[in-house]
Design a protein around this motif. Sequence first.
Motif, short mmCIF file in Angstrom:
data_model
loop_
_atom_site.label_atom_id
_atom_site.label_comp_id
_atom_site.label_asym_id
_atom_site.label_seq_id
_atom_site.Cartn_x
_atom_site.Cartn_y
_atom_site.Cartn_z
N LEU A 55 -4.78 0.36 -38.82
CA LEU A 55 -6.25 0.27 -38.78
C LEU A 55 -6.82 0.65 -40.13
O LEU A 55 -7.76 0.01 -40.62
CB LEU A 55 -6.80 1.19 -37.69
CG LEU A 55 -8.32 1.17 -37.53
CD1 LEU A 55 -8.82 -0.21 -37.13
CD2 LEU A 55 -8.76 2.21 -36.50
N TRP A 64 -8.98 -1.88 -42.40
CA TRP A 64 -10.27 -1.41 -41.93
C TRP A 64 -11.40 -2.36 -42.32
O TRP A 64 -12.39 -2.51 -41.59
CB TRP A 64 -10.56 -0.01 -42.49
CG TRP A 64 -10.91 0.03 -43.94
CD1 TRP A 64 -10.07 0.18 -45.00
CD2 TRP A 64 -12.23 -0.09 -44.50
NE1 TRP A 64 -10.75 0.16 -46.18
CE2 TRP A 64 -12.09 0.00 -45.90
CE3 TRP A 64 -13.51 -0.26 -43.96
CZ2 TRP A 64 -13.17 -0.07 -46.77
CZ3 TRP A 64 -14.59 -0.34 -44.81
CH2 TRP A 64 -14.42 -0.24 -46.20
N THR A 69 -11.77 -5.05 -39.69
CA THR A 69 -11.95 -4.55 -38.32
C THR A 69 -13.25 -3.76 -38.23
O THR A 69 -14.21 -4.19 -37.60
CB THR A 69 -10.76 -3.68 -37.89
OG1 THR A 69 -10.49 -2.69 -38.90
CG2 THR A 69 -9.51 -4.53 -37.67
N LEU A 70 -13.28 -2.61 -38.90
CA LEU A 70 -14.47 -1.78 -38.88
C LEU A 70 -15.49 -2.19 -39.94
O LEU A 70 -16.68 -1.87 -39.82
CB LEU A 70 -14.08 -0.31 -39.09
CG LEU A 70 -13.05 0.26 -38.10
CD1 LEU A 70 -12.67 1.68 -38.48
CD2 LEU A 70 -13.61 0.23 -36.68
N THR A 91 -13.75 -10.52 -42.97
CA THR A 91 -12.92 -11.19 -41.99
C THR A 91 -11.55 -11.49 -42.59
O THR A 91 -11.43 -11.67 -43.82
CB THR A 91 -13.57 -12.50 -41.51
OG1 THR A 91 -12.69 -13.15 -40.59
CG2 THR A 91 -13.84 -13.43 -42.68
N LYS A 132 -13.87 -11.42 -36.22
CA LYS A 132 -13.39 -10.04 -36.09
C LYS A 132 -12.08 -9.96 -35.31
O LYS A 132 -11.25 -9.06 -35.54
CB LYS A 132 -14.44 -9.18 -35.38
CG LYS A 132 -15.60 -8.78 -36.26
CD LYS A 132 -15.11 -7.89 -37.40
CE LYS A 132 -16.26 -7.45 -38.30
NZ LYS A 132 -15.76 -6.69 -39.47
N GLY A 155 -8.63 -9.61 -37.23
CA GLY A 155 -8.29 -8.29 -37.74
C GLY A 155 -7.78 -7.37 -36.64
O GLY A 155 -6.77 -6.67 -36.82
N TRP A 156 -8.46 -7.36 -35.49
CA TRP A 156 -8.07 -6.46 -34.41
C TRP A 156 -6.75 -6.91 -33.77
O TRP A 156 -5.94 -6.07 -33.36
CB TRP A 156 -9.18 -6.40 -33.36
CG TRP A 156 -10.32 -5.53 -33.79
CD1 TRP A 156 -11.55 -5.93 -34.21
CD2 TRP A 156 -10.32 -4.10 -33.89
NE1 TRP A 156 -12.32 -4.85 -34.55
CE2 TRP A 156 -11.59 -3.71 -34.37
CE3 TRP A 156 -9.36 -3.11 -33.64
CZ2 TRP A 156 -11.93 -2.38 -34.58
CZ3 TRP A 156 -9.70 -1.78 -33.84
CH2 TRP A 156 -10.97 -1.42 -34.30
N THR A 163 -4.31 -8.34 -35.38
CA THR A 163 -3.29 -7.91 -36.34
C THR A 163 -2.99 -6.43 -36.18
O THR A 163 -1.82 -6.02 -36.12
CB THR A 163 -3.78 -8.20 -37.77
OG1 THR A 163 -3.90 -9.60 -37.95
CG2 THR A 163 -2.82 -7.64 -38.80
N VAL A 164 -4.01 -5.61 -36.09
CA VAL A 164 -3.81 -4.17 -35.92
C VAL A 164 -3.06 -3.88 -34.63
O VAL A 164 -2.15 -3.05 -34.57
CB VAL A 164 -5.16 -3.43 -35.96
CG1 VAL A 164 -4.99 -1.96 -35.54
CG2 VAL A 164 -5.76 -3.51 -37.36
N SER A 165 -3.41 -4.59 -33.55
CA SER A 165 -2.75 -4.35 -32.27
C SER A 165 -1.27 -4.68 -32.33
O SER A 165 -0.44 -3.94 -31.77
CB SER A 165 -3.43 -5.19 -31.17
OG SER A 165 -3.09 -6.57 -31.28
#
Length: 412
Positions: free
Chosen positions: A25, A29, A32-33, A37, A127, A130-131, A133-135
């Motif tokens: 994350l 970041w 995601t945050l 993109t 978005k 990104g999320w 990918t992090v997951s």
Amino acid sequence: MILSLLRRVPRSDLLICLGLFLLPLAFFWQVTLGNRTLLPADNIYQYPPWSAYRAEMGVPDVPHNMLVSDLVLENYPWKQFIRQSIANREIPLWNPYLFSGVPFLAAGQHSALYPFSVIYYVMPLEKAYGWFTVSQLWLAGFLMYLFMRGLSVRRVGAIFAAIAYQLSAFFVASVVFQMVIAAAAWLPFLLLMVEFTIRQRPLLGRPTVMPWVMLGGIGLGLCILAGHVEFVYYSLLVMGFWSACRLIGLLRQKTLNQLARTAFALIALVVIGLGVGAVQFVPLFELASKNFREGSASFETVRDYAYKPRHTLEFLIPNLYGSPAQHEYFDLLSGTQKTFGWQRGNDSVTDTYWEVGKNYVEGACYVGLLTLVLAGIAFLPHPPTPSPSIERGSLPFRAYRFIFALLAIISL
């Protein structure tokens, strides 16, 4: 029940699990945050009809990184089509927007049936990438941590292994191929279930096999649903290698009948996994059998795609032959300044990626210096130290080190 199980998990393991989520994350970041993109939107302006608006939109003539174009040229339209089908309450079996129409759901690389893809269906697409990918990087790290702990590796060693896996150059460079990181994330879990099946790891105080076979089958099914058949193939090869090594190691401990039952359980694991993923694998197999590209390249041509000998150095120095985001580099071998990537002139484009290797997508092979140093230390002679108790059916640490080393050599 879930809360009861969580109470049994040591707090330190829960904190480690959280940390393995916060690391990717922090790395991603901004997509995601933040307000950026992961989609390389500037790349689409290299193609008609968008290229006509390149100057008007302030997009540079040479894209920042042309290697990641698949994300916006292929994957993004796939996800848009799935979302549109869901909104229309339709199953996306057929895509009418390509040529005269093509099979869609059968192709698989869209990951439509992969459970984590729900991220794409509930979040804005810009978005969601990104999320997602992090997951998947978290999943890769968490499952590697479980695998190492399952081999009785101490927490510190398991943490290093998890981070080295989830943030390896392979995973970070492959985020442009979302289906690749999703499929590859499951390999540690599959090996752990193979290991527990061979050990007959006790559950509720009794040695058992079936729970690990079932869980392994589900894991393999999810690997298939992720949508990248090559990594399913690689995972099966590694599982087969691990199983063979482990069964050979038990020749002196078990009878032939016992080994045969264990081998049957491992085969059952694979069969269950293929059954779970059959909804994707069977149509994909049928579609691939009608692929017009079959036979379009000779075996010699395919062999020529392999790394050239000089690319061995990229295992240690990833940018030795340049970076796709920097466009120029100094070639130490020739002593000249060279261009990496696309060169635009007189409305023509020259692609030089293949000259130096796709070092930030399919060609990513940087292992990590710290990873190599730690791997080397693992094979140095060690003074005897108290080690964790070895479970029934498991091997001494030195045997696992040998299996990993042999796997690394075969992989090279």
